[in-house]
Design an enzyme around this catalytic site. Structure first.
Site, PDB file in Angstrom:
ATOM      1  N   SER A 187       0.814  -1.218   0.000  1.00 54.94           N
ATOM      2  CA  SER A 187       0.000   0.000   0.000  1.00 54.94           C
ATOM      3  C   SER A 187       0.844   1.263   0.000  1.00 54.94           C
ATOM      4  CB  SER A 187      -0.945  -0.001   1.209  1.00 54.94           C
ATOM      5  OG  SER A 187      -1.842  -1.081   1.139  1.00 54.94           O
ATOM      6  N   HIS A 209       0.137   4.067   4.891  1.00 59.43           N
ATOM      7  CA  HIS A 209      -0.593   4.662   3.773  1.00 59.43           C
ATOM      8  C   HIS A 209      -0.311   6.158   3.682  1.00 59.43           C
ATOM      9  CE1 HIS A 209      -2.689   0.953   4.718  1.00 59.43           C
ATOM     10  NE2 HIS A 209      -3.270   0.976   3.533  1.00 59.43           N
TER      11      HIS A 209
END
Length: 262
Positions: A187, A209
């Site tokens: 991610s 993230h």
């Protein structure tokens, strides 16, 4: 009032038709001028991608620069590697179910684990391991959907730089803000591509993230906005690199001297 409303709708339709006709004419001129020079440009595919992904002001630039020579190998190879590792742990390592993998990946030499962070490769290799079907499908769809069009313009070296910068930033940020938690998934790299893309044409609660997104908005924006210009001559590139290295040095210092995982 109804007549005025109908007139406004008709004007909007005519304006949209004129815009599309202009785009088609410009594309036709570009195709005629470049057909003999570059046979590796599937114009129809690029046009569909540009309409799907890009605002109108930057579509022409994309169409001028996008080509498949060399092909977008980096994002394809990294996606195949992630899928292969997932299949290995989901199929060849016994699992109760595929939705969320458990014991197999926890013992993986790729996963980032706080107590083993002296094994420095884990700060990068964690991107190869995913926690379940939903996790890997989401990352693969996003990175292929964004990464391939970006790589057709900026090529593998630049896309790889942004992607790996996001991966490293993700694990380092996680080691600071979630120092006792393990980490898996690509991610950070995906959010770096997203950050670079959205900054170029115009958060969530997990540290990896967010860090990946910031890497994209700094290094990604600089790299993707330069197109074919020399990065080493762009002062924005060195500013972004300096800020990124300062973050990396702080994260290394934190992990050695200050981390609760010690």
């Amino acid at each position: 009032m109804a007549a005025a409303h109908d007139l406004e709708i008709e004007e909007d339709v005519n304006l949209n038709m004129e815009t599309e006709m202009k785009e088609e004419l410009e594309e036709e001129k570009m195709r005629e001028g470049r057909a003999d020079k570059d046979p590796f440009k599937p114009r129809k595919v690029h046009r569909i991608v540009s309409k799907w992904m890009l605002p109108e002001p930057v579509r022409r630039t994309y169409l001028e620069r996008a080509n498949c020579l060399p092909p977008p190998l980096f994002i394809i190879f990294i996606s195949i590697a992630e899928l292969a590792v997932f299949i290995y742990y989901a199929v060849w390592k016994p699992q109760k179910q595929w939705i969320t993998l458990d014991t197999g990946i926890l013992e993986s030499p790729f996963i980032y684990r706080p107590e083993k962070r002296e094994e420095a490769w884990r700060f990068i290799s964690y991107m190869l391991v995913h926690a379940g079907v939903q996790h890997i499908l989401g990352n693969l769809i996003m990175q292929l959907g964004l990464g391939i069009p970006l790589e057709m313009v900026h090529k593998g070296l630049r896309v790889g730089l942004v992607y790996l910068a996001g991966v490293i930033a993700g694990s380092l940020a996680s080691s600071i803000f979630d120092p006792l938690k393990s980490l898996v998934g690509a991610s950070g790299g995906v959010y770096a591509l997203m950050g670079g893309y959205f900054m170029n044409v115009l958060v969530v609660s997990f540290a990896a993230h967010i860090a990946g997104g910031f890497a994209g908005m700094s290094i990604g924006y600089t790299v993707f906005s330069c197109f074919d210009q020399a990065l080493l001559k762009d002062p924005r590139f060195w500013t972004a690199i300096a800020a990124y290295l300062a973050f990396v040095l702080f994260a290394v210092f934190f992990n050695i001297f200050l981390s609760p995982a010690n």
